[in-house]
Design an enzyme around this catalytic site. Structure first.
Site, PDB file in Angstrom:
ATOM      1  N   TYR A 170       0.840  -1.197   0.000  1.00  0.00           N
ATOM      2  CA  TYR A 170       0.000   0.000   0.000  1.00  0.00           C
ATOM      3  C   TYR A 170       0.880   1.253   0.000  1.00  0.00           C
ATOM      4  CZ  TYR A 170      -4.218  -2.705   1.199  1.00  0.00           C
ATOM      5  OH  TYR A 170      -5.283  -3.571   1.191  1.00  0.00           O
ATOM      6  N   LYS A 203      -1.287  -8.219  -2.909  1.00  0.00           N
ATOM      7  CA  LYS A 203      -2.550  -7.510  -2.689  1.00  0.00           C
ATOM      8  C   LYS A 203      -2.310  -6.012  -2.819  1.00  0.00           C
ATOM      9  CE  LYS A 203      -6.029  -6.244   0.707  1.00  0.00           C
ATOM     10  NZ  LYS A 203      -6.354  -6.081   2.135  1.00  0.00           N
TER      11      LYS A 203
END
Length: 296
Positions: A170, A203
């Site tokens: 992220y 992810k």
């Protein structure tokens, strides 16, 4: 094992039999088993955002067994959670579904630094019968190099024990704008970093059509599926599994449309937390069935 899963595993040339066996367990489990697509239920939001914000909208979700049962009944590919959540149901649900132990977490009571504390270990994952560990890095943050070094050590330890590794990547930090955190070029960069670190499953958040640092022709990033293609290409030309976060709470039609775009762009699937467990059980089960129907 399906031909599709065999093809995916063939791209992981250096992995030992234990890692490949655990990747197979995830890829062959549930309603999407054998398709090469994944839907994973992550429940780490209590750590990240607090119990009231995470669970009060659906009070049944305060109970860890609720999430295990939801994962089992829906037929998702795996269930990911921090140590305490998995410990609370590990015996009752032993062997019923692949488990991913999230090894680090942040909390919203402390927001001065983009960093996460290590809250569990590879030994915990082995003790609890997990198939994989999960770890978050924040590319671009002041702590990103420390987090990358921590991730590298954990990845090496996990793989040496035969566990697969899921890396949450992220982007955030002083050098990245708020819009830039989901910019297509920045998301692709973050996904590539995760691949370079040796993640088995990557992810990332869904990329927007905003560009933070790079110049890309508008027609190549305007539809979401084109941005998915760009991110997937950044994961070693699609040779690594990449799944996309469900993000903040949104309408059910938006979730379905995102799944259609992920599929069209060649992404491997979705990892959906709040948009699942914050709905009532029957609505969540219906939604997950629809999403998995889209991916098949």
């Amino acid at each position: 094992m399906s031909d599709k899963v065999k093809q995916i595993l063939s791209c992981y040339e250096s992995e030992n039999p234990g890692v490949k066996a655990n990747l197979t367990r995830i890829l062959m489990h549930g309603k999407l088993g054998g398709t090469g697509k994944l839907v994973i239920l992550p429940v780490d939001q209590g750590f990240e955002h607090g119990p009231l914000k995470s669970f009060e909208v659906n009070p049944d979700a305060y109970d860890p067994h609720y999430h295990f049962q939801l994962a089992v009944d829906s037929g998702v590919s795996a269930y990911a959670a921090p140590l305490g959540m998995i410990e609370a149901g590990a015996s009752t649900y032993a062997g019923m579904l692949p488990l991913i132990l999230k090894l680090n977490s942040s909390n919203s009571l402390h927001s001065l630094t983009s960093d996460q504390a290590i809250t569990a270990s590879v030994k915990d994952a082995l003790r609890l019968g997990c198939t994989a560990v999960g770890f978050t890095i924040y590319p671009g943050s002041a702590k990103c190099f420390d987090m990358i070094e921590e991730a590298r050590e954990i990845i090496a330890e996990a793989k040496s024990c035969g566990l697969a590794v899921v890396l949450w990547s992220y982007p955030r930090g002083e050098g990245i704008s708020k819009e830039g955190e989901t910019a297509v070029d920045v998301i692709a960069y973050a996904a590539h970093i995760a691949a370079l670190l040796g993640a088995n499953i990557i992810k990332v958040k869904l990329p927007t059509n905003y560009l933070e640092k790079e110049k890309i022709e508008a027609e190549n990033i305007e539809p979401l599926f084109k941005r998915i293609e760009y991110v997937r290409k950044s994961c070693f030309a699609g040779k690594r599994i990449v799944v996309f976060s469900g993000g903040e709470s949104k309408g059910i039609d938006d979730i379905y449309n995102e799944a259609k775009e992920i599929k069209q762009g060649g992404g491997n699937g979705s990892i959906i937390g709040r948009n699942t467990f914050q709905r009532k059980r029957e609505e969540a089960l219906s939604m997950l069935r629809e999403i998995m129907g889209i991916y098949t």
